[in-house]
Design a protein around this motif. Structure first.
Motif, short mmCIF file in Angstrom:
data_model
loop_
_atom_site.label_atom_id
_atom_site.label_comp_id
_atom_site.label_asym_id
_atom_site.label_seq_id
_atom_site.Cartn_x
_atom_site.Cartn_y
_atom_site.Cartn_z
N SER A 26 -5.69 4.45 -6.06
CA SER A 26 -5.95 3.56 -4.93
C SER A 26 -4.75 3.48 -3.99
O SER A 26 -4.92 3.45 -2.76
CB SER A 26 -6.31 2.15 -5.43
N MET A 30 -4.82 4.81 -0.27
CA MET A 30 -4.59 3.85 0.80
C MET A 30 -3.53 4.37 1.77
O MET A 30 -3.68 4.23 2.99
CB MET A 30 -4.16 2.51 0.22
N ALA A 99 -11.46 5.58 3.33
CA ALA A 99 -10.68 4.47 3.86
C ALA A 99 -10.29 4.71 5.32
O ALA A 99 -10.29 3.78 6.13
CB ALA A 99 -9.43 4.26 3.01
N GLU A 152 -9.66 -3.59 2.74
CA GLU A 152 -10.03 -2.20 2.51
C GLU A 152 -9.38 -1.68 1.23
O GLU A 152 -10.00 -0.92 0.48
CB GLU A 152 -9.61 -1.34 3.71
N LEU A 153 -8.13 -2.09 0.97
CA LEU A 153 -7.48 -1.70 -0.28
C LEU A 153 -8.24 -2.26 -1.48
O LEU A 153 -8.43 -1.57 -2.48
CB LEU A 153 -6.04 -2.20 -0.30
N LEU A 156 -11.17 -0.19 -2.05
CA LEU A 156 -10.79 1.07 -2.69
C LEU A 156 -10.64 0.89 -4.19
O LEU A 156 -11.08 1.74 -4.97
CB LEU A 156 -9.47 1.58 -2.11
#
Length: 217
Positions: A26, A30, A99, A152-153, A156
């Motif tokens: 992740s 990212m 992402a 968004e992280l 993910l």
């Protein structure tokens, strides 16, 4: 129902190893998403209609197709054109590209939220369009971009569970391996859920802390 506490205790370090892989994937995804998303966000404000169309087409594809299909495209379709990736890096690239599509819109919205007078003042002292984007608008948009970027992280981290379908030994896959041996899905899935919950809660706290630390422009 009686929980098997011995199994839970013995599974904690096994799932922790899977969580470390989840966090590694992740984090790298990212960083890839931020770099590509920032470029796409800037390009979406380009004066070139062709560049804007290409960015729009990419974003629409990412937002209009399931993440699982994107993972399959990277892992199964790319080898057809000679690009073979290990499971780990296929997962990183698939999540990173996904992402980037969402982050580009976050950056675009952050850039366009800055008062127009800022750009006009920069233009009046001779700055070019790309210089205004990079040196005036982008730094000031960070405070606006941070909360949705952290979301968004978090997406993910949760979406990385889908990488279990291509045998990446992340948190969910580690849990599936334990279940296959001990046939105790209830205890293991509860433990997996707890790991995800604590991780997401920590990321949400970090987002709020960073937002307070960022200077107000």
């Amino acid at each position: 129902m009686t929980l098997d506490w011995n199994l839970i205790e013995s599974s904690v370090p096994l799932l922790a190893a899977g969580l470390l892989t989840t966090l590694r994937i992740s984090s790298i995804a990212m960083l890839l998403g931020l770099a590509l998303g920032a470029v796409l966000g800037l390009c979406s404000l380009s004066r070139s209609a062709t560049v804007r169309f290409c960015v729009r087409a990419y974003v629409d594809f990412i937002r209009g197709t399931p993440l699982l299909i994107q993972i399959f495209l990277v892992y199964f379709a790319l080898p057809e054109i000679g690009i073979n990736l290990p499971e780990f890096w296929a997962g990183v690239i698939a999540l990173g590209l996904n992402a980037a599509g969402f982050l580009s819109e976050i950056f675009r919205a952050g850039l366009t939220s800055i008062e127009k007078g800022q750009a006009e003042a920069a233009r009046s002292v001779g700055m070019r369009h790309h210089q205004i984007l990079l040196h005036v608008l982008l730094p000031q948009s960070l405070r606006t971009v941070l909360p949705p970027a952290t979301n968004e992280l978090i997406s993910l981290v949760k979406g990385s569970a889908l990488l279990s379908v291509i045998s990446v030994y992340e948190l969910t896959r580690a849990g599936q391996a334990v279940i296959a041996v001990h046939f105790a899905p209830f205890e293991i899935f509860i433990l997996i859920a707890l790991y995800y919950y604590l991780t997401v809660s920590a990321l949400a706290w970090l987002s709020r802390w960073l937002e307070r630390k960022l200077p107000a422009w």
